[in-house]
Design a protein around this motif. Structure first.
Motif, PDB file in Angstrom:
ATOM      1  N   HIS A  83      28.884  20.429  41.574  1.00  0.00           N
ATOM      2  CA  HIS A  83      28.979  20.703  40.125  1.00  0.00           C
ATOM      3  C   HIS A  83      30.246  21.500  39.839  1.00  0.00           C
ATOM      4  CE1 HIS A  83      26.699  22.149  36.268  1.00  0.00           C
ATOM      5  NE2 HIS A  83      27.961  22.519  36.160  1.00  0.00           N
ATOM      6  N   TYR A 105      28.181  34.731  25.931  1.00  0.00           N
ATOM      7  CA  TYR A 105      28.836  33.430  26.122  1.00  0.00           C
ATOM      8  C   TYR A 105      28.705  32.577  24.852  1.00  0.00           C
ATOM      9  CZ  TYR A 105      29.921  28.951  28.286  1.00  0.00           C
ATOM     10  OH  TYR A 105      30.481  27.744  28.581  1.00  0.00           O
ATOM     11  N   PHE A 225      25.381  18.840  28.043  1.00  0.00           N
ATOM     12  CA  PHE A 225      25.076  20.273  27.959  1.00  0.00           C
ATOM     13  C   PHE A 225      23.917  20.431  26.968  1.00  0.00           C
ATOM     14  CE2 PHE A 225      27.185  24.701  27.047  1.00  0.00           C
ATOM     15  CZ  PHE A 225      26.191  25.329  27.783  1.00  0.00           C
ATOM     16  N   ASP A 327      30.005  25.465  40.018  1.00  0.00           N
ATOM     17  CA  ASP A 327      30.193  25.387  38.559  1.00  0.00           C
ATOM     18  C   ASP A 327      31.636  25.729  38.192  1.00  0.00           C
ATOM     19  OD1 ASP A 327      29.471  24.884  35.947  1.00  0.00           O
ATOM     20  OD2 ASP A 327      28.682  26.879  35.558  1.00  0.00           O
TER      21      ASP A 327
HETATM   22  O1  NIG Z   1      28.400  24.967  33.273  1.00  0.00           O
HETATM   23  N1  NIG Z   1      27.661  24.903  30.456  1.00  0.00           N
HETATM   24  C1  NIG Z   1      28.660  24.336  30.165  1.00  0.00           C
HETATM   25  N2  NIG Z   1      29.739  24.260  30.909  1.00  0.00           N
HETATM   26  C2  NIG Z   1      30.155  25.255  31.805  1.00  0.00           C
HETATM   27  C3  NIG Z   1      30.964  26.275  31.113  1.00  0.00           C
HETATM   28  C4  NIG Z   1      32.237  25.749  30.651  1.00  0.00           C
HETATM   29  C5  NIG Z   1      33.129  26.742  30.004  1.00  0.00           C
HETATM   30  O2  NIG Z   1      32.723  27.862  29.654  1.00  0.00           O
HETATM   31  O3  NIG Z   1      34.293  26.377  29.835  1.00  0.00           O
HETATM   32  C6  NIG Z   1      28.976  25.784  32.571  1.00  0.00           C
HETATM   33  O4  NIG Z   1      28.632  26.959  32.542  1.00  0.00           O
END
Ligand code: NIG
Ligand code: FE
Length: 420
Positions: A83, A105, A225, A327
């Motif tokens: 991921h 966030y 998402f 991530d």
């Molecule tokens: O997995 N959740 C969405 N995407 C990412 C974060 C992406 C970003 O903040 O640029 C995640 O946490």
């Protein structure tokens, strides 16, 4: 013995690997093969034999071309990072101070920061710039032991910029050493121009983006998402079903920041993986346990967002296979290395070193549909492995915050050598 041996790694202090071609959950996740004083023989990029070193003279004649002395250290399969969001332009170090002032966030995202600010810079970047940034990140990943990696698009959010991002992944797959699995994630955020027309954006995803991605054969997976003020359950279901109808295998960002019940959608659409799951409830986990969905957990993100840690122990009780990934992205987890998440998985999830090893190799490979090729060290698999500066398996999780890689072998070639 078939084939000429072109690489022989001998004097391995401890070879540690899960076995098989399928993800392992529950008690099976800790079943790994441990061989002391081992060797690995490789021919044409594949493992042809694994055995005990003092026997190798009997088994293997000497026309190998290259011998590596592992000097009694630990060898594991190459790490699989299941991921990442590594196609982007521009870092977001300014958000650190905002976080320290107490902004969350989602606060930052709602103000047009977060993902959306990366979208602005990614749209401005050329394909070449994205390839260059990605190549830099992948070099760091490889140096930290990652030999296979999933990469999501999702900072373009127009037809053109999503295709540009996926094309960058395709170019990177061809031009550098980490093997890549591409995921289309146009449903990563609602772009500014669709802020008051989410329906319109979903329509763009389903009628333009997904068909073009499928036509170009440029992604294997589709991710959404599923989150408060991003895509809700019905929208996530709709997008994943649409992707599936075009041959894209579903994945889902589920229950990362709020408890939305996204993990249930994973079961409904037979997703290969449900990812994050920090706030997944009992009902969702129960539902997941009746599907073949793999839980991809991201402890580095929990640490970085100051969030809770996913309920890995409960998943284990329910026999859900757990994978661990970085991530890697410029917002919620700006790190390329899997090594800290591996230590966090022990300390915070309470998984054993054996379970975490399976989580970053075999289970992660299964989460990106690569478990028949990579993720274990056994005859017939691709010769992807890491020689660590570690005498045993515990050391890999215990000594943290430094790079423990000594050498990385990808398809039978030494691609990282930190031994001299
Ligand atoms: O997995 N959740 C969405 N995407 C990412 C974060 C992406 C970003 O903040 O640029 C995640 O946490
Ligand atoms: Fe993510």
């Amino acid at each position: 013995m078939p084939g000429k041996i072109d690489l022989l790694v001998r004097n391995i202090g401890l070879l540690a690997t899960p076995l098989g071609n399928e993800a392992k959950g529950g008690k099976k996740q800790s079943n790994i093969l441990l061989i002391q004083n081992a060797y690995i023989a490789v021919s044409d990029g594949r493992i042809i034999k694994v055995g005990i070193d003092n026997e190798y003279n009997k088994d293997i004649s000497s026309f190998h071309t290259r011998v590596i002395d592992a000097k009694h250290s630990l060898v594991t399969p190459g790490l699989v990072d299941a991921h990442t969001h590594l196609i982007f332009a521009g870092w977001r170090q300014k958000e650190l101070s905002l976080k320290l002032k107490g902004y969350t966030y989602l606060d930052i995202l709602k103000q047009g920061g977060g993902i959306l600010s990366t979208v602005q810079s990614t749209r401005k970047a050329s394909l070449e710039e994205l390839v260059e940034n990605g190549s830099h990140a992948l070099d760091i990943m490889l140096a930290h032991g990652t030999t296979t990696c999933e990469v999501k698009s999702g900072y373009g959010l127009t037809v053109e910029d999503e295709l540009k991002s996926l094309q960058a992944i395709r170019e990177l797959h061809k031009s550098q050493n980490v093997e890549l699995a591409a995921t289309f994630m146009g449903a990563h955020a609602i772009p500014e121009e669709f802020k008051n027309n989410k329906k319109g954006y979903i329509e763009l995803i389903c009628t333009q983006m997904i068909p073009q991605v499928a036509k170009q054969g440029i992604a294997e997976f589709c991710d959404v998402f599923c989150e408060d003020s991003v895509f809700d359950l019905a929208e996530s279901r709709q997008i994943l079903k649409c992707g599936k109808s075009y041959g894209l295998i579903p994945k889902i960002h589920a229950d990362e920041i709020t408890s939305m019940g996204g993990a249930r959608i994973a079961g409904e659409v037979a997703a290969i993986s449900a990812e994050h799951l920090i706030h997944a409830g009992e009902e969702e986990l129960e539902a997941m346990s009746h599907s073949n969905t793999i839980a991809v957990l991201l402890p580095g993100t929990s640490l970085y967002l100051g969030e809770d840690f996913a309920q890995a122990m409960r998943m284990k009780e329910l026999n859900i296979p757990v994978a661990i990934a970085t991530d890697f992205n410029p917002g919620s987890c700006p790190t390329e290395s899997l090594q800290l998440p591996m230590t966090l998985a022990c300390l915070k999830y309470k998984l054993s070193p054996e379970e975490v090893l399976t989580a970053v190799t075999l289970n992660a490979a299964a989460a990106v549909a690569r478990a028949e090729q990579v993720g274990t060290i056994e005859k017939g698999k691709q010769a992807d492995f890491v020689i660590w500066n570690a005498p045993d398996l515990e050391f890999l999780f215990y000594h943290y915050g430094v790079n423990l890689v000594n050498q990385v072998i990808k398809k039978g070639r030494i691609v990282v050598d930190r031994s001299c």
